[in-house]
Design an enzyme around this catalytic site. Structure first.
Site, PDB file in Angstrom:
ATOM      1  CD  GLU A 126      -2.943  -1.080   2.312  1.00  0.00           C
ATOM      2  OE1 GLU A 126      -4.121  -1.376   2.118  1.00  0.00           O
ATOM      3  OE2 GLU A 126      -2.500  -0.831   3.437  1.00  0.00           O
ATOM      4  CG  HIS A 258      -9.010   6.091   1.866  1.00  0.00           C
ATOM      5  ND1 HIS A 258      -8.949   5.900   0.515  1.00  0.00           N
ATOM      6  CD2 HIS A 258      -8.401   5.020   2.420  1.00  0.00           C
ATOM      7  CE1 HIS A 258      -8.334   4.745   0.264  1.00  0.00           C
ATOM      8  NE2 HIS A 258      -7.993   4.187   1.413  1.00  0.00           N
ATOM      9  NE  ARG A 304      -4.620   5.612   3.258  1.00  0.00           N
ATOM     10  CZ  ARG A 304      -5.058   4.712   4.043  1.00  0.00           C
ATOM     11  NH1 ARG A 304      -5.612   5.065   5.177  1.00  0.00           N
ATOM     12  NH2 ARG A 304      -4.968   3.461   3.740  1.00  0.00           N
ATOM     13  CG  HIS A 365     -10.048   6.275   5.862  1.00  0.00           C
ATOM     14  ND1 HIS A 365     -10.967   5.277   5.630  1.00  0.00           N
ATOM     15  CD2 HIS A 365      -8.860   5.638   6.050  1.00  0.00           C
ATOM     16  CE1 HIS A 365     -10.368   4.100   5.659  1.00  0.00           C
ATOM     17  NE2 HIS A 365      -9.093   4.288   5.934  1.00  0.00           N
ATOM     18  NE  ARG A 400      -4.804   4.967   9.681  1.00  0.00           N
ATOM     19  CZ  ARG A 400      -5.298   4.002   8.894  1.00  0.00           C
ATOM     20  NH1 ARG A 400      -4.879   2.769   9.016  1.00  0.00           N
ATOM     21  NH2 ARG A 400      -6.217   4.296   8.013  1.00  0.00           N
TER      22      ARG A 400
HETATM   23  P1  FAD Z   1     -14.219   0.161  15.738  1.00  0.00           P
HETATM   24  O1  FAD Z   1     -13.804  -1.038  15.011  1.00  0.00           O
HETATM   25  O2  FAD Z   1     -14.736   1.296  15.029  1.00  0.00           O
HETATM   26  O3  FAD Z   1     -15.146  -0.272  16.912  1.00  0.00           O
HETATM   27  C1  FAD Z   1     -15.797   0.685  17.724  1.00  0.00           C
HETATM   28  C2  FAD Z   1     -16.782  -0.027  18.624  1.00  0.00           C
HETATM   29  O4  FAD Z   1     -17.165   0.871  19.657  1.00  0.00           O
HETATM   30  C3  FAD Z   1     -18.070  -0.479  17.951  1.00  0.00           C
HETATM   31  O5  FAD Z   1     -18.398  -1.749  18.440  1.00  0.00           O
HETATM   32  C4  FAD Z   1     -19.100   0.533  18.449  1.00  0.00           C
HETATM   33  O6  FAD Z   1     -20.412   0.044  18.533  1.00  0.00           O
HETATM   34  C5  FAD Z   1     -18.567   0.813  19.826  1.00  0.00           C
HETATM   35  N1  FAD Z   1     -18.981   2.091  20.414  1.00  0.00           N
HETATM   36  C6  FAD Z   1     -18.654   3.342  20.009  1.00  0.00           C
HETATM   37  N2  FAD Z   1     -19.169   4.245  20.860  1.00  0.00           N
HETATM   38  C7  FAD Z   1     -19.834   3.555  21.809  1.00  0.00           C
HETATM   39  C8  FAD Z   1     -20.575   3.922  22.958  1.00  0.00           C
HETATM   40  N3  FAD Z   1     -20.743   5.209  23.329  1.00  0.00           N
HETATM   41  N4  FAD Z   1     -21.150   2.943  23.705  1.00  0.00           N
HETATM   42  C9  FAD Z   1     -21.019   1.640  23.358  1.00  0.00           C
HETATM   43  N5  FAD Z   1     -20.316   1.234  22.276  1.00  0.00           N
HETATM   44  C10 FAD Z   1     -19.724   2.182  21.524  1.00  0.00           C
HETATM   45  N6  FAD Z   1      -7.092   0.083   9.021  1.00  0.00           N
HETATM   46  C11 FAD Z   1      -6.095  -0.778   8.701  1.00  0.00           C
HETATM   47  O7  FAD Z   1      -5.133  -0.917   9.445  1.00  0.00           O
HETATM   48  N7  FAD Z   1      -6.189  -1.504   7.551  1.00  0.00           N
HETATM   49  C12 FAD Z   1      -7.237  -1.409   6.689  1.00  0.00           C
HETATM   50  O8  FAD Z   1      -7.287  -2.088   5.684  1.00  0.00           O
HETATM   51  C13 FAD Z   1      -8.270  -0.489   7.002  1.00  0.00           C
HETATM   52  N8  FAD Z   1      -9.325  -0.322   6.166  1.00  0.00           N
HETATM   53  C14 FAD Z   1     -10.347   0.487   6.540  1.00  0.00           C
HETATM   54  C15 FAD Z   1     -11.468   0.589   5.731  1.00  0.00           C
HETATM   55  C16 FAD Z   1     -12.565   1.348   6.126  1.00  0.00           C
HETATM   56  C17 FAD Z   1     -13.764   1.446   5.240  1.00  0.00           C
HETATM   57  C18 FAD Z   1     -12.515   2.025   7.367  1.00  0.00           C
HETATM   58  C19 FAD Z   1     -13.678   2.837   7.831  1.00  0.00           C
HETATM   59  C20 FAD Z   1     -11.385   1.949   8.177  1.00  0.00           C
HETATM   60  C21 FAD Z   1     -10.296   1.190   7.780  1.00  0.00           C
HETATM   61  N9  FAD Z   1      -9.166   1.085   8.578  1.00  0.00           N
HETATM   62  C22 FAD Z   1      -8.161   0.228   8.215  1.00  0.00           C
HETATM   63  C23 FAD Z   1      -9.121   1.682   9.898  1.00  0.00           C
HETATM   64  C24 FAD Z   1      -9.456   0.604  10.947  1.00  0.00           C
HETATM   65  O9  FAD Z   1     -10.446  -0.248  10.427  1.00  0.00           O
HETATM   66  C25 FAD Z   1      -9.958   1.202  12.232  1.00  0.00           C
HETATM   67  O10 FAD Z   1      -9.102   2.227  12.645  1.00  0.00           O
HETATM   68  C26 FAD Z   1      -9.998   0.155  13.329  1.00  0.00           C
HETATM   69  O11 FAD Z   1     -10.739  -0.950  12.919  1.00  0.00           O
HETATM   70  C27 FAD Z   1     -10.608   0.759  14.576  1.00  0.00           C
HETATM   71  O12 FAD Z   1     -10.872  -0.267  15.483  1.00  0.00           O
HETATM   72  P2  FAD Z   1     -11.484   0.104  16.892  1.00  0.00           P
HETATM   73  O13 FAD Z   1     -11.662  -1.189  17.607  1.00  0.00           O
HETATM   74  O14 FAD Z   1     -10.687   1.167  17.528  1.00  0.00           O
HETATM   75  O15 FAD Z   1     -12.908   0.751  16.558  1.00  0.00           O
HETATM   76  C1  SIN Z   2      -7.504   0.691   2.535  1.00  0.00           C
HETATM   77  O1  SIN Z   2      -7.753  -0.500   2.343  1.00  0.00           O
HETATM   78  O2  SIN Z   2      -7.224   1.503   1.661  1.00  0.00           O
HETATM   79  C2  SIN Z   2      -7.550   1.196   3.907  1.00  0.00           C
HETATM   80  C3  SIN Z   2      -6.308   0.871   4.569  1.00  0.00           C
HETATM   81  C4  SIN Z   2      -6.180   1.665   5.812  1.00  0.00           C
HETATM   82  O3  SIN Z   2      -7.007   2.539   6.097  1.00  0.00           O
HETATM   83  O4  SIN Z   2      -5.203   1.419   6.534  1.00  0.00           O
END
Ligand code: FAD
Ligand code: SIN
Length: 554
Positions: A126, A258, A304, A365, A400
């Site tokens: 990437e 993004h 990015r 993003h 990032r």
């Molecule tokens: P999340 O996975 O967002 O989980 C948050 C949780 O908190 C959810 O369960 C939600 O319900 C809960 N929550 C929130 N507020 C409350 C509340 N007040 N009370 C109760 N529950 C609550 N990163 C990479 O490294 N590689 C990738 O390929 C990549 N692709 C991506 C593609 C997309 C489309 C997106 C949007 C992001 C991508 N990212 C990627 C970024 C990465 O996915 C996220 O940064 C990461 O998954 C965040 O994980 P998290 O557990 O912190 O939060």
């Molecule tokens: C992507 O697949 O382009 C997202 C990867 C990332 O947010 O780290």
């Protein structure tokens, strides 16, 4: 506010050893790692599949290949982070990456395989990475990870998952039922987190959930922008709750846009993974001209911030609604094998990406800043930890590097669980019960929906990819007015999920704008027309609740 009216009702409290708010990768990692020795409650405010984790496409960094090295990954992370990455954080995370991938394999995650690859895995590439080091499950890596961990969590005897429960505030010393006596004040010198108030959305009850340790794993704040790749859950709840409870918040001006979100009226928030550019996808104007060479010698694989700004520039220059991402030359077979989800989504909208280019635009993003934590997830409040996109560990700096986020969730999640397991269980003093007997049901939801829309539009227009002082000042003024309105509403009506989220979005919006105003240079994801230069030396933007004149979000 509702909490001014305490009454005691024993049936509105519950206790666990550990409360984890969030069922994404960060929360599930902490919960699974702690659950053999602790009773854990996990909260998710919507259905479990609604989380950024489940939507991740490209993959997760694993420094696994013999030709690759920790130093190389650290250098790439430092370079993308534009001078603000904490090198110790980058090193800690990279050095634990192979353990993290092994841990995910042990949980049953089915990554795309390559018999010749390290650990038998296929690695992709990437933007900003100088090696192939992204482990992935075709183009739906997040779903593969999330599904596997959810199965483990649902079947663990020490884990209870409360779905459709939303945490609304942390319980701290100000929520104790009896005022602290002088001697208890001595014992409780520092503020503590004793648990959370949470709304059970189905029953409408607000319950005080207490615990020895609380983990905020609530994800980012992409929903503060009109156009975003993020799911509905990304309303910055954890950041706002921690801020209200007195924790420092860092680097909030660095919102990652993004470059390639699908542009289609029925497309919703759908990302076109960076891995498509990693494998050779080309950005073009609608007339077929490639333009990235005018912006960066790394072309489509520049970091990015550079690619998103380049697209923004071309959109404005030519008055376009979108640019094109062309992958037709990769061939049908390759596209079917590596990008089946994107192929299916585009085809459902009438775009055959094997034969035609995909229309794309940049969209909000990733939240690079957040709650300031150590590499063990510790926050400024005793008993409160935070992990994942809600945090600012120093790894991402001003921008990032792709696929570092999922890795951070696992590495810091595991380290946090380890720290929590060292904490001794403590007695929880009596807590005020949430009393909403004197507030009414909201008469009109339109106030909330209108303010949501206004906030998201103003953040997109005034606090987007390219910023100016005047636009930021304008945004701040509007946010302050909206905050006052929502504050009054919150004090007089029963809480609902939309109201809780809007209140939190406003706190985060103000933190983003104030951080942007504080940075008198352009760096990484923060580009200001008034300050286009980059200082030779720069520092993270750390906001402290106690230092601001106007209290944000009270
Ligand atoms: P999340 O996975 O967002 O989980 C948050 C949780 O908190 C959810 O369960 C939600 O319900 C809960 N929550 C929130 N507020 C409350 C509340 N007040 N009370 C109760 N529950 C609550 N990163 C990479 O490294 N590689 C990738 O390929 C990549 N692709 C991506 C593609 C997309 C489309 C997106 C949007 C992001 C991508 N990212 C990627 C970024 C990465 O996915 C996220 O940064 C990461 O998954 C965040 O994980 P998290 O557990 O912190 O939060
Ligand atoms: C992507 O697949 O382009 C997202 C990867 C990332 O947010 O780290």
């Amino acid at each position: 506010m509702n909490e001014n009216k305490p009454i005691s009702m024993a049936n509105l409290t519950r206790h666990a050893d550990l409360i984890v708010i969030g069922a994404g990768l960060a929360g599930l990692t902490v919960a699974l790692e702690a659950a053999n020795e602790r009773k854990v409650i996990i909260l998710a405010k919507r259905q479990l599949t609604e989380a950024a984790t489940a939507w991740a496409q490209g993959g997760i960094v694993g420094v696994l290949d013999q030709k690759d090295s920790f130093d190389s990954h650290v250098i790439d992370t430092l370079e993308a982070g534009a001078g603000l990455v904490l090198e110790s954080a980058a090193r800690f995370i990279t050095e634990n990456s192979s353990q993290a991938i092994q841990w995910l394999l042990d949980q049953g995650v089915s990554f795309t395989l390559d018999p010749q690859g390290p650990l038998g895995l296929h690695l992709t590439k990437e933007g900003g990475h100088s090696h192939r080091r992204i482990a992935h499950a075709a183009d739906a890596t997040g779903k593969a990870i999330h599904d596997a961990l959810l199965i483990k969590a649902k079947n663990h005897p020490n884990i209870e998952i409360l779905e459709h429960w939303i945490a609304l505030d942390l319980i701290t010393n100000k929520h104790l039922d009896a005022p602290l006596t002088l001697s208890s004040k001595k014992q409780i010198k520092n503020d503590y987190c004793y648990g959370i108030y949470a709304l059970d959305i189905q029953s409408g009850a607000v319950v005080a959930l207490t615990a020895t340790d609380v983990v905020l794993a609530t994800g980012g704040v992409g929903k503060v922008y009109k156009y975003t790749t993020n799911p509905e859950t990304a309303t910055g709840d954890g950041i706002a709750m921690a801020w209200r409870a007195g924790c420092r918040v860092g680097n909030m001006e660095f919102i990652q846009f993004h470059p390639t979100c699908l542009y289609h009226p029925q497309g919703g928030s759908f990302l076109i993974t960076e891995a498509l550019r990693g494998e050779g996808g080309q950005l073009k104007l609608p007339d077929g001209t490639r333009f990235m060479a005018n912006h960066d010698e790394r072309m489509e694989l520049a970091p990015r911030d550079i690619v998103a700004r380049a697209i923004d520039f071309e959109l404005k220059k030519h008055g376009l609604d979108f640019v094109l991402l062309d992958a037709t030359h990769l061939g049908e077979e390759f596209i079917h094998e590596h990008f089946p989800t994107i192929y299916a989504k585009c085809l459902s909208l009438g775009i055959d990406m094997t034969k035609e280019a995909i229309p794309v635009v940049p969209a909000a993003h990733y939240t690079c800043g957040g709650i300031v934590t150590t590499l063990e997830g510790r926050t400024d409040l005793k008993g409160l930890y935070a992990v994942g996109e809600a945090t600012c560990t120093g790894l991402h700096g001003a921008n990032r590097l792709a696929s570092n986020s999922l890795l951070e969730c696992v590495v810091i999640g595991k380290a946090t669980a380890k720290a929590i397991l060292k904490d001794l269980s403590r007695d929880i003093p009596p807590i005020k019960i949430w009393d909403d007997s004197k507030v009414e049901n909201a008469d009109e939801q339109v106030v909330i929906s209108h303010n949501w829309d206004e906030l998201r539009a103003l953040m997109w227009n005034y606090v987007g990819i390219v910023r100016t002082n005047r636009r930021l000042e304008r945004a701040l003024h509007r946010i302050e007015l909206l905050s006052q309105e929502v504050h009054d509403y919150y004090a007089n009506f029963k809480v609902t999920r939309d109201l809780i989220e809007l209140r939190n979005l406003l706190v985060c919006a103000e933190l983003i704008v104030r951080s942007a105003l504080a940075r008198k240079e352009s760096r990484g994801l923060h580009y200001s027309r008034d300050y286009p230069d980059t200082f030779a030396v720069s520092y993270p933007t750390i906001l402290e609740p106690a230092q601001l004149n106007r209290k944000i979000g009270t």
